[in-house]
Write an enzyme that holds these catalytic residues in place. Sequence first.
Site, PDB file in Angstrom:
ATOM      1  N   GLY A  11       0.909  -1.223  -0.114  1.00 25.09           N
ATOM      2  CA  GLY A  11       0.164  -0.167  -0.005  1.00 25.09           C
ATOM      3  C   GLY A  11       0.955   1.265  -0.050  1.00 25.09           C
ATOM      4  N   ARG A  25      19.374  10.865  -3.801  1.00 25.62           N
ATOM      5  CA  ARG A  25      20.199  12.064  -3.844  1.00 25.62           C
ATOM      6  C   ARG A  25      21.360  11.621  -2.833  1.00 25.62           C
ATOM      7  NH1 ARG A  25      16.826  17.279  -4.990  1.00 25.62           N
ATOM      8  NH2 ARG A  25      16.320  16.763  -7.495  1.00 25.62           N
ATOM      9  N   ARG A  72       0.654  -4.770  -4.917  1.00 27.54           N
ATOM     10  CA  ARG A  72       0.785  -6.078  -3.983  1.00 27.54           C
ATOM     11  C   ARG A  72       1.068  -7.345  -4.796  1.00 27.54           C
ATOM     12  NH1 ARG A  72      -0.627  -4.030   0.635  1.00 27.54           N
ATOM     13  NH2 ARG A  72      -2.242  -2.549   1.054  1.00 27.54           N
ATOM     14  N   ASP A 103       4.510  -4.061   5.889  1.00 23.80           N
ATOM     15  CA  ASP A 103       4.870  -5.661   6.393  1.00 23.80           C
ATOM     16  C   ASP A 103       5.280  -6.476   5.205  1.00 23.80           C
ATOM     17  OD1 ASP A 103       4.452  -7.367   8.662  1.00 23.80           O
ATOM     18  OD2 ASP A 103       2.906  -8.166   7.405  1.00 23.80           O
ATOM     19  N   THR A 125       4.448   3.042   5.348  1.00 25.13           N
ATOM     20  CA  THR A 125       3.097   2.475   5.786  1.00 25.13           C
ATOM     21  C   THR A 125       2.045   3.403   6.455  1.00 25.13           C
ATOM     22  OG1 THR A 125       1.302   0.963   6.272  1.00 25.13           O
ATOM     23  CG2 THR A 125       3.590   0.724   7.463  1.00 25.13           C
ATOM     24  N   ASP A 127      -0.046   2.696   8.413  1.00 27.60           N
ATOM     25  CA  ASP A 127      -0.503   1.616   9.578  1.00 27.60           C
ATOM     26  C   ASP A 127       0.235   1.908  10.843  1.00 27.60           C
ATOM     27  OD1 ASP A 127      -2.633   0.826   7.755  1.00 27.60           O
ATOM     28  OD2 ASP A 127      -1.439  -1.142   7.421  1.00 27.60           O
ATOM     29  N   ASP A 129       2.703   0.085  11.810  1.00 24.46           N
ATOM     30  CA  ASP A 129       2.601  -1.318  12.386  1.00 24.46           C
ATOM     31  C   ASP A 129       4.092  -2.168  12.371  1.00 24.46           C
ATOM     32  OD1 ASP A 129       2.179  -1.549  10.067  1.00 24.46           O
ATOM     33  OD2 ASP A 129       0.712  -3.152   9.772  1.00 24.46           O
ATOM     34  N   ARG A 171      -5.015  -1.915   8.994  1.00 25.43           N
ATOM     35  CA  ARG A 171      -4.949  -3.355   9.064  1.00 25.43           C
ATOM     36  C   ARG A 171      -5.267  -4.031  10.506  1.00 25.43           C
ATOM     37  NH1 ARG A 171      -0.438  -6.731   7.182  1.00 25.43           N
ATOM     38  NH2 ARG A 171       0.669  -5.291   8.150  1.00 25.43           N
ATOM     39  N   GLY A 185     -10.753  14.185  19.521  1.00 26.76           N
ATOM     40  CA  GLY A 185     -11.782  14.298  20.680  1.00 26.76           C
ATOM     41  C   GLY A 185     -12.685  13.367  20.704  1.00 26.76           C
ATOM     42  N   GLU A 187     -15.221  10.130  21.322  1.00 26.76           N
ATOM     43  CA  GLU A 187     -15.818   9.933  22.850  1.00 26.76           C
ATOM     44  C   GLU A 187     -15.487   8.459  22.879  1.00 26.76           C
ATOM     45  OE1 GLU A 187     -17.546  11.913  20.859  1.00 26.76           O
ATOM     46  OE2 GLU A 187     -17.725  13.460  22.214  1.00 26.76           O
ATOM     47  N   LYS A 213     -24.722  16.745  25.757  1.00 20.55           N
ATOM     48  CA  LYS A 213     -23.758  16.698  24.426  1.00 20.55           C
ATOM     49  C   LYS A 213     -24.362  16.522  23.233  1.00 20.55           C
ATOM     50  CE  LYS A 213     -19.663  14.651  24.328  1.00 20.55           C
ATOM     51  NZ  LYS A 213     -18.644  14.029  24.569  1.00 20.55           N
TER      52      LYS A 213
HETATM   53  O1  F6P Z   1      -1.474  -1.106   4.622  1.00 16.91           O
HETATM   54  C1  F6P Z   1      -2.085   0.020   4.404  1.00 16.91           C
HETATM   55  C2  F6P Z   1      -3.677  -0.334   4.124  1.00 16.91           C
HETATM   56  O2  F6P Z   1      -4.301   0.924   3.666  1.00 16.91           O
HETATM   57  C3  F6P Z   1      -4.351  -0.754   5.415  1.00 16.91           C
HETATM   58  O3  F6P Z   1      -4.631   0.264   6.154  1.00 16.91           O
HETATM   59  C4  F6P Z   1      -5.613  -1.380   4.591  1.00 16.91           C
HETATM   60  O4  F6P Z   1      -6.004  -2.384   5.328  1.00 16.91           O
HETATM   61  C5  F6P Z   1      -4.947  -2.047   3.521  1.00 16.91           C
HETATM   62  O5  F6P Z   1      -3.787  -1.200   2.831  1.00 16.91           O
HETATM   63  C6  F6P Z   1      -5.737  -1.717   2.138  1.00 16.91           C
HETATM   64  O6  F6P Z   1      -5.295  -2.464   1.243  1.00 16.91           O
HETATM   65  P1  F6P Z   1      -5.847  -2.227  -0.626  1.00 16.91           P
HETATM   66  O7  F6P Z   1      -5.218  -0.917  -0.853  1.00 16.91           O
HETATM   67  O8  F6P Z   1      -4.973  -3.297  -0.991  1.00 16.91           O
HETATM   68  O9  F6P Z   1      -7.173  -2.522  -0.528  1.00 16.91           O
END
Ligand code: F6P
Length: 320
Positions: A11, A25, A72, A103, A125, A127, A129, A171, A185, A187, A213
């Site tokens: 992604g 560079r 991918r 990943d 990424t 994410d 992660d 993800r 902010g 909830e 609220k």
């Molecule tokens: O890893 C980046 C991400 O945007 C995730 O947050 C999401 O789950 C996934 O890729 C979506 O993948 P695709 O663009 O292949 O649908």
Amino acid sequence: MKKIGVLTSGGDAPGMNPAIRAVVRKAIFNDMEVYGVYGGYAGLIKGDIKKLELGSVGDIIHRGGTMLLSARCPEFKSREVQQIGIEQLNAHGIEGLVVIGGDGSYMGAKALTEQGYPCVGVPGTIDNDIPGTDFTIGFDTALNTVIDAIDKIRDTATSHDRTFVIEVMGRNAGDIALWAGLAGGAETILIPEENYDMNNIVERLRKGQERGKKHSIIVVAEGVCSGVDFAKQLKELTNNDIRVSVLGHMQRGGSPSAQDRVLASRLGARAVELLMEGKGGRAVGIENNKLVDYDIIEALEQRKHKIDLDLFNLSKVLSI
Ligand code: F6P
């Protein structure tokens, strides 16, 4: 090393372009040649490789997406396909590869490293992660995009006295939901790393309404469940007027933030330094604002990205 390659995979993330620029560079500054692999690992297998010059990366620092394109590529899990990739790199005389991605991209870089081809992973990424770094390239920009959306949704939520469920990406990680939820902010924030208690959520909504609220914002990480499913569950337990907003791929686009541009520049340049020192099989990152690098196999097998639970607990306190 005198000839290196760079690719972006998986992604896309805002900040990949400044990272490519930094790789190109920094390498040329040090009298190296740089080759761009177009279309991630899929492009690598096809041999879609072109030499990059200083001007090739001009006017991209502020652009989202990736000038090298991305894909991918599940086929790259196969050892035979990885060998084809290595042959393509060897055919161009490329001695080491910088892989910018998440990943799946790291898994590819790890596999090439295990087959003796030197790679350096740069975490790119939205994410956040990836193990071995506090922040990934693209996370900050995605957060700002999400916050902008939350702010806008809040306006209409208040006007109509509505509860909004906002589903965000990430993800299996809850970082986007947590950071954007706290900064926006919200909830309630639902993240895959922590269980949630529906009765507690309903109770909080009720108390909020009692004290006048005019809206409620619930941020749901996609790794928990879909926003639509969560809204259905909630609807069964309240009389609230509920709407769902799935932010989707807009979170991956846009001009990279200053934070992401600087991070990408630092990490991209550091990756080149490692290859200059002949160090392949590494993953670069940032920890406590210091550049770090780890063995990529160790980083993926022994380290785990951890969500900041202090931040999660703080979000609960601040949203009473
Ligand atoms: O890893 C980046 C991400 O945007 C995730 O947050 C999401 O789950 C996934 O890729 C979506 O993948 P695709 O663009 O292949 O649908």
